[in-house]
Design a protein around this motif. Structure first.
Motif, PDB file in Angstrom:
ATOM      1  N   VAL A 398       0.836  -1.207   0.000  1.00 38.40           N
ATOM      2  CA  VAL A 398       0.000   0.000   0.000  1.00 38.40           C
ATOM      3  C   VAL A 398       0.867   1.251   0.000  1.00 38.40           C
ATOM      4  O   VAL A 398       0.582   2.228  -0.716  1.00 38.40           O
ATOM      5  N   TYR A 399       1.963   1.247   0.788  1.00 35.89           N
ATOM      6  CA  TYR A 399       2.825   2.435   0.858  1.00 35.89           C
ATOM      7  C   TYR A 399       3.445   2.737  -0.499  1.00 35.89           C
ATOM      8  O   TYR A 399       3.561   3.912  -0.898  1.00 35.89           O
ATOM      9  N   ALA A 400       3.860   1.699  -1.183  1.00 34.51           N
ATOM     10  CA  ALA A 400       4.456   1.913  -2.511  1.00 34.51           C
ATOM     11  C   ALA A 400       3.451   2.544  -3.456  1.00 34.51           C
ATOM     12  O   ALA A 400       3.797   3.441  -4.254  1.00 34.51           O
ATOM     13  N   ASP A 408       4.493  13.726  -1.819  1.00 31.43           N
ATOM     14  CA  ASP A 408       4.851  14.682  -0.776  1.00 31.43           C
ATOM     15  C   ASP A 408       4.066  14.497   0.525  1.00 31.43           C
ATOM     16  O   ASP A 408       4.247  15.258   1.475  1.00 31.43           O
ATOM     17  N   ALA A 409       3.201  13.501   0.562  1.00 29.12           N
ATOM     18  CA  ALA A 409       2.346  13.320   1.737  1.00 29.12           C
ATOM     19  C   ALA A 409       3.114  12.705   2.899  1.00 29.12           C
ATOM     20  O   ALA A 409       4.034  11.905   2.717  1.00 29.12           O
ATOM     21  N   LEU A 410       2.728  13.089   4.099  1.00 26.65           N
ATOM     22  CA  LEU A 410       3.175  12.389   5.293  1.00 26.65           C
ATOM     23  C   LEU A 410       2.399  11.076   5.360  1.00 26.65           C
ATOM     24  O   LEU A 410       1.166  11.069   5.305  1.00 26.65           O
ATOM     25  N   ILE A 411       3.106   9.951   5.450  1.00 26.84           N
ATOM     26  CA  ILE A 411       2.452   8.650   5.505  1.00 26.84           C
ATOM     27  C   ILE A 411       2.489   8.142   6.946  1.00 26.84           C
ATOM     28  O   ILE A 411       3.547   8.129   7.585  1.00 26.84           O
ATOM     29  N   SER A 428      10.105   4.911   0.528  1.00 21.53           N
ATOM     30  CA  SER A 428      11.379   5.451   0.044  1.00 21.53           C
ATOM     31  C   SER A 428      11.899   6.560   0.945  1.00 21.53           C
ATOM     32  O   SER A 428      13.073   6.906   0.887  1.00 21.53           O
ATOM     33  N   ARG A 429      11.004   7.135   1.779  1.00 22.26           N
ATOM     34  CA  ARG A 429      11.413   8.220   2.679  1.00 22.26           C
ATOM     35  C   ARG A 429      11.042   7.833   4.130  1.00 22.26           C
ATOM     36  O   ARG A 429      10.101   8.368   4.703  1.00 22.26           O
ATOM     37  N   PRO A 430      11.791   6.900   4.737  1.00 19.07           N
ATOM     38  CA  PRO A 430      11.435   6.449   6.089  1.00 19.07           C
ATOM     39  C   PRO A 430      11.476   7.555   7.126  1.00 19.07           C
ATOM     40  O   PRO A 430      10.810   7.458   8.162  1.00 19.07           O
TER      41      PRO A 430
END
Length: 699
Positions: A398-400, A408-411, A428-430
């Motif tokens: 789901v994250y991918a 650009d969203a905060l996940i 990709s941006r932990p």
């Protein structure tokens, strides 16, 4: 000396008294106020012949904030005489105000809670601004106290014993002005502040001989006194309801409120004030109020007041992925906070079903939710909250997908147990990935657990705290661990209750012990609500992770019980219509009689106090371990999270305060933990950190 009350005289002879404590954001009932009030009443009496009436109002955002909790939390039994004398002096000043012989009006332009409402009740007429953000009530019981400045006595005399207790005092309701008008403690509403003061002047002009109803000749308490047959017949039923609500838990405030109301209704006003004052003093100088004030005011304040800076990016659009029970509720609270929400599910039908949760609660919130099955609709989201099934591979998939359309969203993940650092391997941006663990039911539970993974950045943490503030949730911040803090600790509670069943302790006794310890839900009933398959899945995942890391997994005594309930008896909890309890039409009916045959139920040799303390101790011990391991970073977060998130009894003041306030302090807790370890297992062995001689407090 500082005066907390400003005096203004008008040509019409009306004195405007403005409550305005210099240097404070709110007016509080402290020594300075007590002195100012006494001096103000002295002047009113001296100038009475030139006065036509009095208006009491406030210069603050709130009318009056109530008692000075910073002083109250420091009281001990040694302060009892001083506390009683101080409250009696305050009541005497308010009584002199209401017997001044001139009409006195409370002009309430902000919230009047506790002491603020007590001051207003000491006036002959109460006018409030019709503003839905204003709260009016007596929340003292939620802090282990009762209204000690005449609130119990005056509410009973104005409304009657039954009405006062049920609608105002025992549960600590906070009412909006319109609601307070309908329930009888507000007399009139005004559109705004100037209109309120104009209405107060008009009422004074029309009622020059105003007096309290209970001061007029022939007045009778509505509904009668406890000696009246009608009320006397109601009192046993009221007592039964109270006993049912408390379930034997050690909360003295509700009982003392009822006692003060009933006893005070049988005597004259001055004697009733004395009775109220004695009960207030006992509570205010006792341990339980100190615990509850410390946790539910100061610790909550500390948790909610973290500095998040003023440079956070705007939060306008939120996407929630997964429209199941939790996802639907999260979407609703986001929409309720004024945010535009995209609610995505695998199918449009599923997303629409999730959106219906909001429709049944608020048309305005429902209108801000857009159900969808299209990934592209997540584009432009400032925040994406994942609420899909608890499977790491599914979540990472789901994250991918999210990153493709909302780069650009905060996940954030709403996982309750899976390590955030593990899940972050799928982004990709932990450094911009975080855990936001909501509690069910999301729209009522005030807590949110913010979980920081090993690579979560400071800016991301601040953004997550900003989300909590926007949603009006109280945040606690924890570092990454399987189960984090709340799920990890509540698991020890449920396991302990189930282990008692394995020991042959009757199920009804286990439930009664958890209720009398103060837990809001009995432990086996809570297990049914969680669904028995959930703790088993968590256990299996945790065991696999421990073994994979080279460790040894030790089964808990509760494991075999849960496995038999699922595999042998097909009882998985409320969602399956059968668990430790039987269910009829979806409602809990009774404990399953088969528990006795399956697990015994004849073991009466375990002391009842041990049953209660095993549950309280095991959660406290696990919380200390969380602190030692760095999962928790503050005692305030531990105490707040335990009470607001997982139902640890509020009378304790929270898991870590329970350790410190146990009889004998920390050494007493350690000694008792060793007793429990000797009787019931090494899991009760106190952590080494509790034995450190130089460490006396976490605060």
């Amino acid at each position: 000396m500082v005066s907390t009350i400003r005096w203004e005289s008008g040509e019409d002879g009306v004195v405007l008294l403005t409550l305005d404590h210099p240097g404070r954001s709110a007016n509080v009932m402290n020594d300075e106020f007590a002195r100012s009030l006494a001096e103000t009443v002295d002047r009113l009496e001296a100038e009475r012949d030139r006065i036509t009436g009095v208006i009491v109002t406030s210069a603050k955002k709130t009318f009056f904030a109530g008692g000075d909790l910073e002083s109250l939390v420091r009281l001990t039994p040694d302060d009892a005489e001083r506390t009683f004398t101080g409250t009696r002096a305050l009541k005497r000043s308010v009584r002199r105000l209401e017997t001044l012989g001139r009409p006195v009006v409370a002009a309430i332009g902000g919230s009047a809670l506790g002491g603020g409402l007590e001051i207003a009740l000491g006036c002959h007429h109460r006018i409030a601004v019709d503003d839905p953000t204003i709260e009016i009530g007596f929340p003292e019981v939620t802090l282990g106290l009762l209204p000690g400045c005449g609130g119990v006595v005056r509410t009973v005399r104005l409304l009657g014993v039954s009405d006062a207790l049920v609608n105002w005092l025992v549960r600590g309701q906070r009412r909006r002005p319109q609601d307070a008008l309908e329930h009888g403690l507000i007399d009139e509403l005004a559109a705004d502040g100037p209109a309120m003061v104009d209405a107060a002047r008009a009422w004074i002009a029309a009622n020059p001989d105003a007096a309290q109803r209970y001061d007029r000749k022939g007045y009778r308490i509505p509904g009668g006194t406890p000696a009246s047959p009608g009320l006397a017949a109601q009192l046993p039923a009221m007592a039964a309801v109270l006993r049912k609500q408390l379930k034997g838990a050690p909360y003295p405030a509700p009982r003392d409120i009822v006692a003060a109301a009933v006893e005070g209704a049988q005597v004259d006003l001055d004697a009733a004030f004395t009775i109220e004052g004695r009960y207030f003093t006992g509570l205010a100088t006792g341990r339980i109020a100190k615990n509850m004030i410390g946790a539910l005011f100061f610790d909550v304040q500390a948790a909610g007041s973290r500095d998040i800076g003023d440079d956070l990016p705007p939060l306008r659009k939120v996407a929630v992925v997964g429209a199941g029970m939790m996802g639907a509720a999260i979407a609703y609270v986001c929409a309720r906070a004024g945010l535009d929400v995209v609610l995505k599910d695998v199918t449009l039908e599923g997303a629409r079903r999730g959106a219906e949760y909001a429709r049944s609660r608020s048309a305005a919130a429902f209108s801000r939710i857009r159900p969808t099955a299209e990934l592209a609709d997540l584009a432009g989201a400032d925040l994406v909250i994942e609420a899909v099934f608890e499977d790491p591979a599914l979540k990472q998939k789901v994250y991918a997908e999210i990153e493709q359309v909302a780069p650009d969203a905060l996940i954030a993940s709403n996982t309750s147990t899976l390590p955030i650092t593990l899940l972050a391997e799928g982004v990709s941006r932990p450094e911009e990935f975080v855990g936001l663990h909501f509690f069910s039911p999301v729209d009522r539970m005030p807590l949110i657990e913010v979980i920081r993974g090993k690579r979560t950045g400071d800016a991301t943490l601040r953004r997550a705290l900003g989300v909590a503030r926007r949603l009006r949730k109280t945040p606690i911040v924890v570092n990454d661990s399987r189960g984090f803090f709340t799920s990890r600790v509540i698991g020890t509670f449920t396991n302990e209750g189930v282990a008692m069943l394995a020991e042959g302790i009757p199920a009804a006794t286990i439930e009664q012990a958890s209720s009398q310890a103060g837990y809001p839900a009995p432990v086996l009933a809570l297990m049914d609500e969680l669904t028995l398959t959930l703790p088993r899945r968590i256990r299996q995942e945790t065991a696999a992770a421990v073994v994979a890391a080279g460790g040894d997994w030790t089964p808990h005594a509760a494991d075999a019980v849960i496995d038999r309930m699922i595999d042998e008896f097909g009882r998985v909890g409320r969602s399956g219509g059968a668990g430790f309890y039987e269910y009829r039409d979806g409602r809990r009916a009774r404990l399953w009689p088969g528990l006795r045959d399956a697990f015994g139920g004849t073991n009466s040799g375990v002391p009842f106090e041990d049953l209660k303390e095993r549950m309280l101790f095991i959660e406290a011990i696990e919380s200390v371990r969380c602190l030692d391991e760095g999962v928790l970073t503050s005692a305030a977060d531990a105490n707040v999270g335990s009470i607001l998130g997982i139902g640890y009894p509020a009378w304790t003041g929270g898991v870590l305060r329970y350790v410190e306030q146990y009889e004998g302090g920390r050494p007493g807790f350690v000694a008792r933990a060793r007793e429990l370890a000797a009787r019931y297992g090494d899991r009760f062995t106190p952590p080494e950190s509790l034995l450190l001689p130089g460490r006396t407090s976490w605060r």
